[in-house]
Scaffold this motif. Structure first.
Motif, short mmCIF file in Angstrom:
data_model
loop_
_atom_site.label_atom_id
_atom_site.label_comp_id
_atom_site.label_asym_id
_atom_site.label_seq_id
_atom_site.Cartn_x
_atom_site.Cartn_y
_atom_site.Cartn_z
N ILE A 162 2.04 15.56 -1.77
CA ILE A 162 2.75 16.52 -0.91
C ILE A 162 2.27 17.85 -1.49
O ILE A 162 1.96 18.82 -0.63
N SER A 166 5.16 5.52 -8.28
CA SER A 166 5.06 6.11 -6.95
C SER A 166 5.83 7.42 -6.59
O SER A 166 5.22 8.32 -5.75
N LYS A 182 -4.28 10.22 -3.78
CA LYS A 182 -3.26 9.31 -3.53
C LYS A 182 -3.82 7.78 -3.82
O LYS A 182 -3.19 6.97 -4.54
N GLU A 193 0.35 7.07 6.20
CA GLU A 193 -0.25 8.16 5.25
C GLU A 193 0.42 9.37 5.32
O GLU A 193 0.62 10.36 4.31
N LEU A 246 3.14 10.18 6.62
CA LEU A 246 4.69 10.09 6.53
C LEU A 246 4.77 10.16 4.80
O LEU A 246 5.74 11.01 4.43
N GLU A 247 3.74 9.60 3.74
CA GLU A 247 3.80 9.86 2.61
C GLU A 247 3.68 11.15 2.32
O GLU A 247 4.28 11.63 1.32
N ASP A 248 3.17 12.18 2.98
CA ASP A 248 2.79 13.33 2.68
C ASP A 248 3.87 14.29 3.25
O ASP A 248 3.63 15.40 3.36
N GLU A 249 4.84 13.65 3.99
CA GLU A 249 6.01 14.44 4.43
C GLU A 249 5.55 15.39 5.77
O GLU A 249 6.02 16.69 5.56
N LYS A 250 4.40 14.80 6.41
CA LYS A 250 4.18 15.63 7.34
C LYS A 250 4.73 15.77 8.68
O LYS A 250 4.83 16.58 9.50
N ARG A 256 0.76 -1.36 -0.10
CA ARG A 256 0.03 0.08 0.17
C ARG A 256 0.80 1.35 -0.02
O ARG A 256 0.23 2.24 -0.30
N PHE A 257 2.01 1.25 0.27
CA PHE A 257 2.82 2.43 0.50
C PHE A 257 4.28 2.50 -0.22
O PHE A 257 5.29 2.49 0.52
N PRO A 258 4.17 2.01 -1.50
CA PRO A 258 5.33 1.68 -2.11
C PRO A 258 6.49 2.95 -1.98
O PRO A 258 7.75 2.69 -1.91
N GLY A 259 5.95 4.20 -1.98
CA GLY A 259 7.03 5.27 -1.77
C GLY A 259 7.82 5.13 -0.61
O GLY A 259 8.68 5.99 -0.45
N ARG A 306 -2.89 5.43 -7.01
CA ARG A 306 -2.30 4.20 -6.78
C ARG A 306 -3.00 3.03 -7.35
O ARG A 306 -2.29 2.04 -8.06
N ARG A 349 3.84 10.62 -5.15
CA ARG A 349 4.40 11.16 -3.66
C ARG A 349 4.56 12.60 -3.96
O ARG A 349 4.03 13.35 -3.18
N GLN A 394 12.72 3.53 3.05
CA GLN A 394 13.06 3.92 4.25
C GLN A 394 12.86 2.89 5.29
O GLN A 394 13.21 3.23 6.66
#
Lengths: 425, 139
Positions: free
Chosen positions: B44, B36, B26, A281, A283-287, A150-153, B30, B40, A157
């Protein structure tokens, strides 16, 4: 695509075809078809939420039976840190460890010991500055699997180190081989597992080609018989000094413990699968700013919340805190390990983690766009109640199933009723 | 085939809901199999835009248009407008109220982050009338 093994499975006879599990599954991996639940293998992350929520106990975790001890000439028990939190009035871990020997294991190797080494290696790796920040823990296999689908990006990390149980198995088997002279295949390292995700991680590992753990027995299967062994052990008098782990190791058993072992305040620890998803979620948005490390546990409370444990997770956490009070901080350091090369092989991932796009509508983006347009049209024609009566968790999930050719729009009873009324007129 | 279009209303009174549009987009991208790194960037940029709309403009409307080769986003509000766009684009420049900053927002990185994460960005703003931000990310 590779074949899937899952610890989480369905007992068809017990399943009543209700909607409890489909609504709870974090990856929408369950459907009810023909009045029985069906798990979509490539989506399941073995988190065990469905086991927890099923009122009919139709969902279960497949673990190894205790007979597995007979398959090896020399067996090593690998008790998890959270295991030590399952007992009343336990003051000394050695009672549990000694009782495991009485139980029938030839040796014990605490996963907490390996956890202290993983903590030390993580500190060193983080100091090197080579990892993209914030670093995400790889200890909870359900979380690693969730990220993978679900969170490939965020895959880059993830901390590329083996989980403590894997490290424990490799170290224990090396020790045992040196001590007994037996070939590796006659030595069995058996994990006493708090959760199904760990069982899957052993049978189908991520980050490493083959797991050194040979089997996983459930805490709930070991517990009753071990209690009587413990009673006998306690009566025998003086205990052998077996424990080789301190506060840092045992603290891994509950949420925040792994982070505390990093001795760095810039961490975040979330537990419970829904909270984990929210953090990912964000983290993906760089919050998040100024966070170096993120610890995520799929179960509420961390591993003490594992579905195969016997004690209430919050009671267990209190017991863990009490138990560790008198322990030394850490008994294991990277510098003490006599073979640094072997240690590196033991710790580092040897297989890259790859994105598995199971939620994609089509491999071709054009086709996927067309399908999404159809999905939107179908969603607009449904009630939007997300009632689950069709067997899919939401109206959108049904629409996607229809477009994928896996369900019919008539599966929606409201849609069906409306069509029926129209025909009558 | 025609582009896919999604529209989101941004509620200007509720901080905690900022991010809904970005996480919804998002999810869709997906499912479409968009790479990805593109997802991203889009999420953002959208999230920063949503926050801006809540902090400075009392909400607004976001339109997202997805074509096979590009994603276009239009963020339109009827807020107080930006008097000096060049200044607003400077990293660290902020006009956010103290109470907003105390929540951890308003660090003056919103627009610069949006610019950084998009391939094209254009701002139209009239003081007292409102602001529209156009952003494009190529796939």
């Amino acid at each position: 695509m590779q074949e899937f093994f899952h610890s989480v499975t369905l007992d068809r006879d017990k399943c009543q075809g209700c909607i409890n599990c489909i609504k709870r599954c974090p990856t929408e991996a369950i459907r009810v078809r023909g009045k029985k639940a069906y798990i979509i293998a490539e989506r399941c992350i073995d988190c065990g939420e469905c086991i927890r929520v099923c009122p009919h106990h139709a969902k279960k975790a497949v673990t190894d039976s205790l007979d597995i001890l007979k398959d090896y000439e020399y067996t090593i028990a690998l008790p998890a840190p959270s295991f030590m939190a399952q007992f009343n009035n336990l003051e000394d871990v050695d009672i549990v460890l000694a009782a495991l020997l009485d139980f029938g294991f030839d040796a014990v190797f605490e996963v907490a010991k390996a956890a202290e080494i993983v903590s030390a290696a993580t500190r060193k790796l983080m100091q090197s500055g080579r990892l993209p920040r914030p670093v995400i823990s790889s200890a909870c296999p359900a979380v690693t699997r969730l990220i993978r689908v679900r969170f490939p990006g965020l895959i880059d990390q993830i901390l590329p180190l083996n989980a403590p149980v894997e490290v424990a198995a490799r170290m224990a088997k090396r020790e045992a081989a040196a001590k007994t002279g037996l070939p590796p295949e006659k030595i069995g390292a058996i994990f006493i597992t708090p959760c199904p995700a760990k069982v899957t991680a052993i049978k189908m590992p991520l980050g490493t080609g083959k797991s050194a753990v040979d089997g996983a027995v459930a805490v709930s299967d070991v517990y009753p018989r071990l209690l009587s062994c413990m009673k006998e052990t306690a009566e025998e008098g003086a205990l052998p000094a077996l424990s080789q782990a301190g506060k840092i190791g045992i603290s891994w058993g509950s949420s925040g413990g792994e982070s505390a072992g990093l001795i760095n305040d810039n961490y975040l620890a979330a537990d419970g699968i829904e909270n984990v998803i929210r953090v990912l979620e964000d983290l993906e948005d760089e919050k998040f700013q100024d966070v170096d490390f993120i610890e995520l546990n799929a179960c509420s409370g961390g591993c003490v919340g594992g579905v195969l444990n016997v004690e209430n997770p919050y009671v267990a956490r209190t017991k863990l805190y009490r138990l560790r009070k008198l322990m030394p901080v850490s008994l294991n350091h990277l510098e003490d390990q006599d073979d640094p090369d072997a240690l590196r092989d033991t710790l580092r991932w040897d297989t890259e983690l790859e994105f598995v796009p199971v939620l994609k509508l089509d491999d071709n983006m054009f086709a996927a766009m067309q399908k999404m347009e159809q999905v939107e049209q179908i969603v607009a024609s449904l009630e939007g109640l997300d009632c689950g009566s069709c067997g899919a968790p939401t109206c959108r999930a049904l629409a996607e199933d229809v477009v994928r050719g896996l369900a019919s729009i008539d599966d929606c009873i409201f849609y069906y009723k409306r069509q029926h009324k129209k025909e009558k007129k | 085939m025609s582009a896919l279009k999604w529209t989101y209303e941004v509620d200007g009174t509720d901080f905690t809901r900022a991010g809904e549009a970005s996480s919804n987009v998002k999810k869709k991208l997906r499912a479409l199999g968009v790479p990805s790194d593109v997802i991203r960037k889009v999420s953002i940029a959208l999230y920063e835009g949503e926050i801006n709309m809540v902090i400075h403009a009392n909400g607004g409307v976001i339109d997202v248009e997805m074509s096979p080769d590009r994603i276009d986003m239009t963020l339109k509000d009827t807020g107080k407008g930006i008097p000096d766009i060049d200044k607003a684009m400077q990293a660290g420049y902020s006009t956010a109220a103290d109470e907003v900053r105390s929540l951890g927002f308003g660090a003056g990185m919103g627009l610069p982050n949006m610019k950084k994460n998009t391939d094209e960005m254009r701002i139209e703003s009239t003081v007292g009338v409102g602001t529209t931000v156009y952003m494009t990310v190529y796939i």
